[in-house]
Scaffold this active site. Structure first.
Site, PDB file in Angstrom:
ATOM      1  N   ASP A 121       4.118  -3.692  -3.301  1.00 16.60           N
ATOM      2  CA  ASP A 121       2.964  -3.129  -2.574  1.00 16.60           C
ATOM      3  C   ASP A 121       2.781  -3.778  -1.213  1.00 16.60           C
ATOM      4  OD1 ASP A 121       2.378  -1.574  -4.759  1.00 16.60           O
ATOM      5  OD2 ASP A 121       0.990  -3.021  -5.622  1.00 16.60           O
ATOM      6  N   ILE A 122       2.107  -3.054  -0.334  1.00 18.59           N
ATOM      7  CA  ILE A 122       1.856  -3.544   1.024  1.00 18.59           C
ATOM      8  C   ILE A 122       1.093  -4.870   1.027  1.00 18.59           C
ATOM      9  CG2 ILE A 122      -0.284  -2.181   1.308  1.00 18.59           C
ATOM     10  CD1 ILE A 122       0.722  -1.719   4.253  1.00 18.59           C
TER      11      ILE A 122
END
Length: 248
Positions: A121-122
């Protein structure tokens, strides 16, 4: 009667290459079935037929690189999205880890078809694998993968007091997501505010959603290992090559 399969699918099943590579090799005349060159895309074979590839294919495959990066927060794993930069943008000579033991020399052609084998995930950090090798991509993200991944997760309990042991057991086995039971995981306390998660699957935002189900808020998430390959001392934002003797 055994059903014939697409040649590219059969080559992928046998671990020779990815389907995309197989199509490339077939088109170039590098694939033989029972000793005869097959160069027509979409050709089918029976499971008992012998498939061999020319030396050029193996030579080209050996040139394909796999890169390990310690992804910082704010970078996406794959395609650029919503104005965020993809992690592949960090793969440049000045970001290479100075202690990388690999003798491999960087060349811009290595960025061609360099794709993430799994996502992060970012807002998560840690080990991200980018590879040109379809075999490695299949090993890490194929439907039948048995490669586990380990994460260190800093958490805060939102219900007051301490996470009950019964909820820790649920994190290990017993939670459902997207209408299906999750595979058993290994979840244990590392210290009073950090859990270690070892998973064999990777649903979107899985750890954050699992934590949410038992009243834990994720403060930070870092992937530290994929199979036998560890993040180790690789600094945030730097990368190194997967060594020839390293295997997931």
């Amino acid at each position: 009667m055994t059903e014939p399969l697409r040649l590219s699918k059969r080559m992928s099943e046998l671990g020779l290459c990815s389907r995309r590579e197989a199509d490339e090799w077939i088109a170039r005349g590098w694939v033989r079935v029972d000793g005869k060159v097959v160069s027509e895309l979409g050709s089918k074979v029976l499971p008992n037929q012998r498939i061999t590839v020319e030396r050029q294919a193996a030579a080209e495959q050996s040139k394909r690189v796999t890169v390990l990066i310690n992804k910082p927060v704010g970078y996406v794993s794959g395609q650029a999205e919503d104005g965020y930069t993809p992690a592949v943008a960090l793969i440049k000579p000045e970001n290479r880890w100075p202690d990388d033991p690999s003798p491999e020399q960087f060349h811009p052609t290595q960025l061609r078809s360099l794709v993430p084998a799994g996502r992060l995930d970012i807002d998560s950090v840690g080990l991200l694998v980018l590879t040109q090798d379809g075999r490695i991509a299949k090993q890490l993200i194929g439907e039948t993968t048995s490669v586990d991944k380990e994460y260190l997760v800093r958490v805060e309990y939102t219900k007051g007091g301490k996470l009950p042991d019964s909820d820790l057991k649920k994190l290990n086995h017993g939670l459902w997501m997207d209408g299906k039971p999750l595979l058993p995981a290994k979840v244990r306390w590392q210290n009073e505010d950090q859990l270690s998660f070892t998973l064999k699957e990777g649903k979107k935002r899985q750890i954050r959603r699992m934590c949410d189900m038992v009243g834990l808020k994720v403060i930070g998430l870092k992937r530290v290992r994929i199979g036998r390959v560890k993040l180790g001392d690789l600094p945030v934002g730097q990368w190194r090559y997967l060594a020839a003797d390293e295997q997931f």
